[in-house]
Structures are given as C-alpha cells and as structure tokens.
Design an enzyme around this catalytic site. Structure first.
Site, PDB file in Angstrom:
ATOM      1  CE  LYS A 110      -4.253   2.153  -6.834  1.00 49.35           C
ATOM      2  NZ  LYS A 110      -4.747   0.755  -6.846  1.00 49.35           N
ATOM      3  CG  HIS A 159     -28.526  24.144  -0.545  1.00 46.18           C
ATOM      4  ND1 HIS A 159     -28.694  23.356  -1.663  1.00 46.18           N
ATOM      5  CD2 HIS A 159     -28.697  25.433  -0.950  1.00 46.18           C
ATOM      6  CE1 HIS A 159     -28.977  24.125  -2.697  1.00 46.18           C
ATOM      7  NE2 HIS A 159     -28.978  25.390  -2.297  1.00 46.18           N
ATOM      8  CE1 TYR A 190      -7.166  -1.903  -5.988  1.00 46.22           C
ATOM      9  CE2 TYR A 190      -8.271  -4.030  -6.174  1.00 46.22           C
ATOM     10  CZ  TYR A 190      -7.222  -3.266  -5.712  1.00 46.22           C
ATOM     11  OH  TYR A 190      -6.226  -3.849  -4.971  1.00 46.22           O
ATOM     12  CB  CYS A 233      -3.735   2.268  -1.856  1.00 41.14           C
ATOM     13  SG  CYS A 233      -3.032   1.592  -0.342  1.00 41.14           S
ATOM     14  CB  CYS A 264      -0.949  -0.006   1.199  1.00 42.49           C
ATOM     15  SG  CYS A 264      -2.016   1.452   1.265  1.00 42.49           S
ATOM     16  CD  GLU A 286      -7.849   2.518  -8.054  1.00 42.47           C
ATOM     17  OE1 GLU A 286      -8.599   2.707  -7.091  1.00 42.47           O
ATOM     18  OE2 GLU A 286      -6.772   1.886  -7.969  1.00 42.47           O
ATOM     19  CD  GLU A 341     -28.134  20.061  -1.365  1.00 49.04           C
ATOM     20  OE1 GLU A 341     -29.098  20.439  -0.654  1.00 49.04           O
ATOM     21  OE2 GLU A 341     -27.540  20.801  -2.148  1.00 49.04           O
TER      22      GLU A 341
END
Length: 447
Positions: A50, A436, A177, A47, A42, A181, A441
């Site tokens: 990346k 908002h 994935y 990860c 990782c 990616e 939301e």
C-alpha cells in the site's frame, strides 16, 4: 515429555516470524506454519504494498507541480498494470527474504494450515506434531458487513492490489486509515472516488483538528465524501457496474466497491473452542501483558489479540515472548506513546494524547499549533496547508501529545515520538535550535 518442537508458531506474519527467529537464535527447536504466504498481511497485502502505491500516486501532483519549478515533461501518462506488477514483484522479493530469514535460522516451515487438536498438539497439513509452546500469530482479516444485501459484490484490501484495471469510478466505504489511504491513492491515479461513511467524521480516534483538516483537503481535491450515509444494499446493474444504496434514499453508481470497514481477529477454525481458550467479544484471543493465554503452553501476539493492530507492536510482542520463553529475559512491551500514521494524501502522524484526551485526563493543558504552507506548495501555487499541534501538560510542562498533517509528516514525527516517550518538556523543545529551512523546524518554534 519429549516434544517434536520447543516452539511452534501458527502464522508467518511480522510477529510470528520475529518470534520464531528470536527463539531459534536462543537455541530452541522451532517450526512455523503459514497457509498463504510467508510475510503476513503487512508485507504481502497490507502496509508495504500500500505504501508503494501511495508513493506511486504522489507522482500525479509532482508532475504537475514540476512545471512551476522549470521542468517540462511532455506526454506523461499513467499505466496501472506497470505500477501494480512492480509492486507485486517487490512483494515476491520480500516473501523470499522472509523465507530466507527463517531458513537461515534453522526454522522448519510448513506451508499448510495449522490447527490445535489437543494440549501441545498441532495438526499441520496431513500430520500431527507436538510442541512445548505454541504461539498463535494469525493476524486479522478485512471485515465485510454481513447485514448488507449484496455486500459480496465488493472487494477488500486483500484483493485491491490485484485489480486488472484501474476503476473509472470507485466507492470506498469507511472512515479509518485504510479507507483514507486508498481514497487518496485512487484519486491521484485518476479514478473518480466516493468515500462513504456511516458517521459524521473521518478518523474518529484521531486528533480532531487533523481529521477535520484531512476532510477539508480531500473534498477540495475532488473526493466526494458522503457523511452519515450508511450503506443498505449493493445492486449489480446490467452493464456490470454497481449501484450502492445509502441512507435517506441516496445512491451512488460505481465500477468498483471497496470495503474498508475495519479488521477482525483471525482466530476462527484454530481449534480454540475445544480447548477452552478464552476469547473476547470480537473473537480475539485474550492474553495478559506477556502474551499468555489461559493455557500455560499457548500464547498469542499481534492483531489476533486485537490489542493494538500495528506491525511494530506485533514484532515487539513476538520478540518479548521468545526472549521470555527461551532467552532468560522477562520483559514487557510498553504500550504507552505508540506513534501511528495514516498515509493519506496528505499524510497524518500522531503520538500520545489528543487534545480531548489530555483535557479529560490531565485537566489543565496548553496547546501549541503551527498552520502554514510548505515551501513546495507555495512555489507550486497550491493553497494546501500543513498543521502541526503539540499538547502540553500545564502542570509539568511535559509534552504529552504531538499531531501532524502535511508532507512527510510520518517521517518527521518518528523523531518527535522520542521526545514524547522520553517525557521532554516544552521548554526543552524551545531550547532546541531550529534546522532551517525545513518544515520540521516549526516543532521548535511554536510559542
């Protein structure tokens, strides 16, 4: 029997380092062995670097969109070595930080390969040591097809961070994935990207509506997605480029080939067979819900068990094991409702049951969706839309799944994962006041 160490960890990735640190904090005498670099997949070649490439790639569209927001940026250009070298420098920083953590906690680090040579015995480098408990946390490695002629001419996610130059044309084989990616990264950085899949859909384990939306957006952006196109051979041409032969006689010529066809547990060459350690069909080490193998002194956590290949899972497994062995606290990792993300372009995030899974398990479900253009895309003149989807158990009104594709989806979903984990109802989401104007939301406005 007196042992050299109370706890010996093989593999200094996220799970191994956490387990070593926690055990040392409980007062255990701990050692850890790592044959490559402290930090694991990782941190060193997964990860973290990346995600930094993903962030760098996002500037491609941001610089274009900035003009609609009044900014004029003249003469912009991209330099791959600059991004690459800054990413690798940050990897070096993290490597030092992980080593510092081990040193601070009094963990002995062996920068060498370790192998089990007997009960409670480990050979590390040119010496043997003994330990009351041994943990295997060696992770997983990229899988390169062994049934495709010339497959070795391609690279994997291990090597991609060290490319000398940005490839003009790249083929990425895979639909998971990692493939998605890197397809987004290279496309945004300026490469011509061909994504090759054996099957007929991206991200086959994910919510189908999100996978379909990503496919449509990827193709609209200009990524050449080849479905039902199983590779059969890789040929090197005279000019050094590659010709990838696909099913039905199709071919694609590229300058670089990236295999992103999954990861396999890193359990070979550890001496497991001689000790009778139980392994399963993909070579993974078989463990129970406490990380225990069929030998009372041997344990395993993380990707080498092939249970859930996610860094936070490995960390929590390693922590739980150290607490149980040395801290007097016996707790189990809860594998329900684990959130996950794909840092594609745009990103996806998901937690809980997909709609097909929920219908199969629960029968009656209610589905709520929000399909909209984020404000930034509206002003930038982009048609790209975000999609949010909630899956609700019709009988209890409980939220059992949440799935998103759109800007900042992983950041937004982390909070929503708490709601799914806590078993909140759709009525409780509806009772929450909207913040908002935000994209988030939409999660409390679906009716």
């Amino acid at each position: 029997m007196a042992y050299d160490f109370d706890f010996f960890v093989i593999g200094a990735g996220s799970g191994g380092v956490r387990s070593a640190r926690i055990a040392a904090g409980h007062g255990a005498k701990v050692a850890i062995a790592e044959e490559y670099r402290v930090g694991g997949t990782c941190v060193i070649r997964g990860c973290v670097p990346k995600k930094l490439l993903v962030i760098g790639a996002h500037f491609a569209e941001d610089l274009v969109d900035a003009r609609r927001f009044g900014w004029r940026i003249e003469g912009q250009s991209f330099d791959w070595p600059t991004l690459r070298d800054h990413v690798l420098a940050d990897v070096d920083r993290l490597n030092r930080a992980y080593q510092s953590t081990l040193d601070t906690h009094g963990v002995t680090t062996f920068h060498a390969r370790a192998e089990l040579v007997g009960a409670n015995r480990v050979r590390v480098g040119d010496r043997e040591v003994t330990a009351a408990h041994v943990l295997i946390a060696t992770g997983a490695r990229p899988q390169v097809p062994d049934d495709i002629e010339g497959a070795g001419r391609g690279i994997t996610s291990n090597e991609v961070f060290h490319l000398e130059a940005l490839p003009r044309r790249i083929a990425i084989v895979g639909g998971g994935y990692i493939a998605n990616e890197f397809a987004g990264i290279f496309h945004q950085l300026g490469s011509s990207v061909t994504q090759v899949l054996r099957g007929n859909r991206l991200l086959k384990e994910w919510e189908p509506a999100l996978a379909d939306r990503l496919l449509a957006i990827s193709m609209e952006k200009g990524i050449d997605v080849r479905l039902n196109a199983a590779p059969s051979r890789v040929e090197q041409l005279k000019d050094g480029s590659l010709r990838l032969h696909l099913a039905h006689g199709r071919t694609v010529e590229v300058d670089q080939l990236l295999w992103a066809t999954g990861r396999v547990p890193n359990a070979d060459g550890l001496g497991l067979e001689a000790l009778g350690v139980q392994r399963a069909h993909r070579g993974q080490i078989v463990v129970d819900d406490r990380g225990a193998t069929n030998l009372p002194w041997l344990h395993a956590v993380g990707d080498v068990t092939d249970r859930v290949q996610l860094t936070p899972v490995a960390i929590r497994e390693g922590h739980a094991l150290a607490d149980r062995l040395f801290g007097g606290r016996d707790w189990r990792v809860d594998y329900d409702h684990i959130p996950s993300a794909v840092f594609s372009h745009p990103p996806l995030a998901s937690v809980g049951l997909t709609e097909p899974e929920a219908r199969e398990r629960l029968g009656g479900v209610r589905i709520f969706t929000a399909d909209f253009r984020p404000m930034k895309n509206v002003l930038a003149g982009r048609d790209e839309r975000a999609l949010y989807k909630l899956v609700v158990d019709a009988a209890s009104d409980r939220l059992v799944g949440a799935h998103m594709i759109g800007p900042e989806a992983p950041e937004i979903l982390q909070a929503l994962a708490i709601a799914v984990k806590a078993g909140l109802t759709k009525a409780e989401l509806d009772a929450t006041m909207a913040l908002h104007p935000t994209m988030a939301e939409e999660l409390v406005l679906m009716r």
